[in-house]
Design a protein around this motif. Structure first.
Motif, PDB file in Angstrom:
ATOM      1  N   UNK A  53      10.836 -12.989  15.932  1.00 33.27           N
ATOM      2  CA  UNK A  53      12.127 -12.307  15.871  1.00 33.27           C
ATOM      3  C   UNK A  53      11.985 -11.057  15.007  1.00 33.27           C
ATOM      4  N   UNK A  54      12.468  -9.951  15.542  1.00 32.26           N
ATOM      5  CA  UNK A  54      12.377  -8.716  14.763  1.00 32.26           C
ATOM      6  C   UNK A  54      13.631  -8.552  13.905  1.00 32.26           C
ATOM      7  N   UNK A  55      13.447  -8.311  12.628  1.00 37.87           N
ATOM      8  CA  UNK A  55      14.615  -8.098  11.766  1.00 37.87           C
ATOM      9  C   UNK A  55      14.438  -6.816  10.951  1.00 37.87           C
ATOM     10  N   UNK A  56      15.583  -6.319  10.471  1.00 42.28           N
ATOM     11  CA  UNK A  56      15.569  -5.129   9.620  1.00 42.28           C
ATOM     12  C   UNK A  56      16.123  -5.532   8.256  1.00 42.28           C
ATOM     13  N   UNK A  57      15.333  -5.333   7.224  1.00 39.79           N
ATOM     14  CA  UNK A  57      15.745  -5.745   5.878  1.00 39.79           C
ATOM     15  C   UNK A  57      16.205  -4.514   5.105  1.00 39.79           C
ATOM     16  N   UNK A  58      17.490  -4.459   4.699  1.00 44.14           N
ATOM     17  CA  UNK A  58      17.906  -3.344   3.849  1.00 44.14           C
ATOM     18  C   UNK A  58      17.325  -3.533   2.448  1.00 44.14           C
ATOM     19  N   UNK A  59      16.813  -2.485   1.854  1.00 42.78           N
ATOM     20  CA  UNK A  59      16.114  -2.644   0.580  1.00 42.78           C
ATOM     21  C   UNK A  59      16.767  -1.834  -0.539  1.00 42.78           C
ATOM     22  N   UNK A  60      16.753  -0.519  -0.413  1.00 41.74           N
ATOM     23  CA  UNK A  60      17.247   0.412  -1.426  1.00 41.74           C
ATOM     24  C   UNK A  60      16.633   0.147  -2.803  1.00 41.74           C
ATOM     25  N   UNK A  61      15.341   0.393  -2.891  1.00 37.54           N
ATOM     26  CA  UNK A  61      14.656   0.258  -4.187  1.00 37.54           C
ATOM     27  C   UNK A  61      13.938   1.567  -4.504  1.00 37.54           C
ATOM     28  N   UNK A  62      14.088   2.012  -5.733  1.00 40.73           N
ATOM     29  CA  UNK A  62      13.382   3.206  -6.190  1.00 40.73           C
ATOM     30  C   UNK A  62      11.883   2.907  -6.219  1.00 40.73           C
ATOM     31  N   UNK A  63      11.111   3.757  -5.571  1.00 39.51           N
ATOM     32  CA  UNK A  63       9.667   3.509  -5.499  1.00 39.51           C
ATOM     33  C   UNK A  63       9.051   3.486  -6.899  1.00 39.51           C
ATOM     34  N   UNK A  64       9.641   4.264  -7.800  1.00 41.56           N
ATOM     35  CA  UNK A  64       9.062   4.336  -9.155  1.00 41.56           C
ATOM     36  C   UNK A  64       9.698   3.334 -10.117  1.00 41.56           C
ATOM     37  N   UNK A  65      10.358   2.299  -9.565  1.00 44.17           N
ATOM     38  CA  UNK A  65      11.104   1.401 -10.459  1.00 44.17           C
ATOM     39  C   UNK A  65      10.212   0.681 -11.472  1.00 44.17           C
TER      40      UNK A  65
ATOM     41  N   UNK B 268       7.433  13.634 -12.535  1.00 41.91           N
ATOM     42  CA  UNK B 268       8.040  12.484 -11.847  1.00 41.91           C
ATOM     43  C   UNK B 268       7.968  11.181 -12.653  1.00 41.91           C
TER      44      UNK B 268
END
Lengths: 117, 236
Positions: free
Chosen positions: B1-13, B128
């Motif tokens: 099953x293909x799913x899409x996971x919403x994440x919203x995480x800063x790459x530099x966290x 950065x």
């Protein structure tokens, strides 16, 4: 060349989120990168290809959405698009500004297969 | 099953978390911390030497030196009689929060009011990565040219102080300091600009006053001794 460090952090987040959501295969990752972030998207993709080799994220499609630079004048409260990197309020000329967007380096979503029917 | 996971995480966290831990440590100890950035050769270590000479006895200073290779800079600073620890990034183009955390373990912070972190010479990547500092400061030497704010805007935008160094060389360059001022004003009009020469000592007074004021605000220096002692006791 700090894109390498950013690619490593990106891979960590992708692996972590995939494990958490039981993804067996990762197909696509969507990122937001601000126009003012000191990151070259092509360089980030290249580094990611290197660090993700032999991981569950190998070959993943990375889609990058660019985010424009916006700021708010903290004198007259106007929010505006920053053009040509001039951070001066177009209404009152004041320079005291808050950056609202443009420095994003964010993973927005991950798409993949759970392996279940 | 293909799913899409919403994440919203800063790459530099991960780095941001370490920077926040460093910041907490600095605040508990009442230490004012600056992240000093510039191109290679703009005068970061010379600025430190001169600043240490001027503030010695009034402010307790420690330095973290970041370089790709060698301990040359830390040795230069140690000769001035202050604590200095060298980080070698072995090719890495910037310092990060983790490197600072490790370096802090080799410093005795008890008598320190001001910690200066000299970043790797580079006008791009260090911008950065937060280290937990209170202020970002940069040096631009006049020999580099007045076009640099146009080419490296992020660095100029995020720094609260720009030191324009080597002004004694102005007669020998085509650099126009008024152009630097105008270009930086468009990026960062709140930032302070000091014109200095580490070689002659010209223009140092306003820079030194700025540092002393900031150190006092954070509870350090001669004026802040009592307050800082109290804070240290409380945090134990």
């Amino acid at each position: 060349m700090h894109e390498l460090a950013i690619a490593e952090s990106l891979l960590e987040i992708i692996v972590d989120e995939s494990n958490r959501h039981g993804l067996k295969r990762i197909n696509k990752v969507k990122l937001q990168i601000g126009e003012f972030a000191a990151v070259v998207p092509d360089s980030l993709m290249f580094c990611f290809e290197m660090v993700s080799r032999d991981t569950a994220a190998a070959g993943v499609v990375i889609e990058i959405e660019s985010v424009g630079v916006t700021a708010r004048c903290d004198k007259c409260d106007l929010s505006f698009d920053v053009e040509n990197k001039i951070f001066l309020c177009p209404r009152c000329g004041e320079a005291a500004l808050e950056l609202l967007s443009g420095r994003e380096l964010t993973v927005m979503s991950i798409e993949g297969e759970t392996g279940e029917e | 099953m293909e799913i899409k996971v919403p994440v919203v995480r800063n790459i530099l966290q991960a780095n941001e978390r370490l920077a926040a831990e460093n910041r907490k440590r600095f605040d508990e100890a009442g230490i004012f911390v600056v992240n000093l950035m510039s191109s290679p050769g703009a005068g970061k270590t010379s600025l430190l030497e001169k600043t240490i000479d001027e503030l010695r006895g009034r402010i307790g200073i420690a330095v973290i030196e970041g370089d790709l290779q060698s301990s040359y800079d830390a040795e230069r600073i140690q000769k001035k009689g202050v604590q200095a620890v060298q980080i070698n990034t072995d090719g890495g183009c910037h310092l990060d929060g983790n490197m600072i955390q490790i370096a802090l373990d080799s410093l005795d912070l008890s008598s320190v009011d001001l910690l200066i972190i000299e970043n790797v010479g580079n006008l791009v990547c260090p911008a950065e990565f937060n280290l937990g500092e209170h202020e970002k400061i940069m040096i631009l030497s006049v020999a580099e040219g007045d076009d640099k704010p146009l080419k490296y805007p992020l660095m100029f935008q995020i720094c609260s102080v720009l030191l324009v160094n080597k002004i004694d060389l102005l007669p020998y360059t085509d650099c126009d300091v008024s152009k630097i001022r105008e270009r930086v004003r468009q990026l960062n009009a709140k930032g302070k600009i000091f014109e200095i020469s580490c070689r002659t000592g010209d223009g140092f007074a306003p820079w030194l006053s700025w540092i002393e004021e900031k150190v006092a605000e954070h509870g350090g220096g001669t004026a802040g001794q009592a307050g800082r002692g109290l804070r240290r006791q409380q945090s134990k």
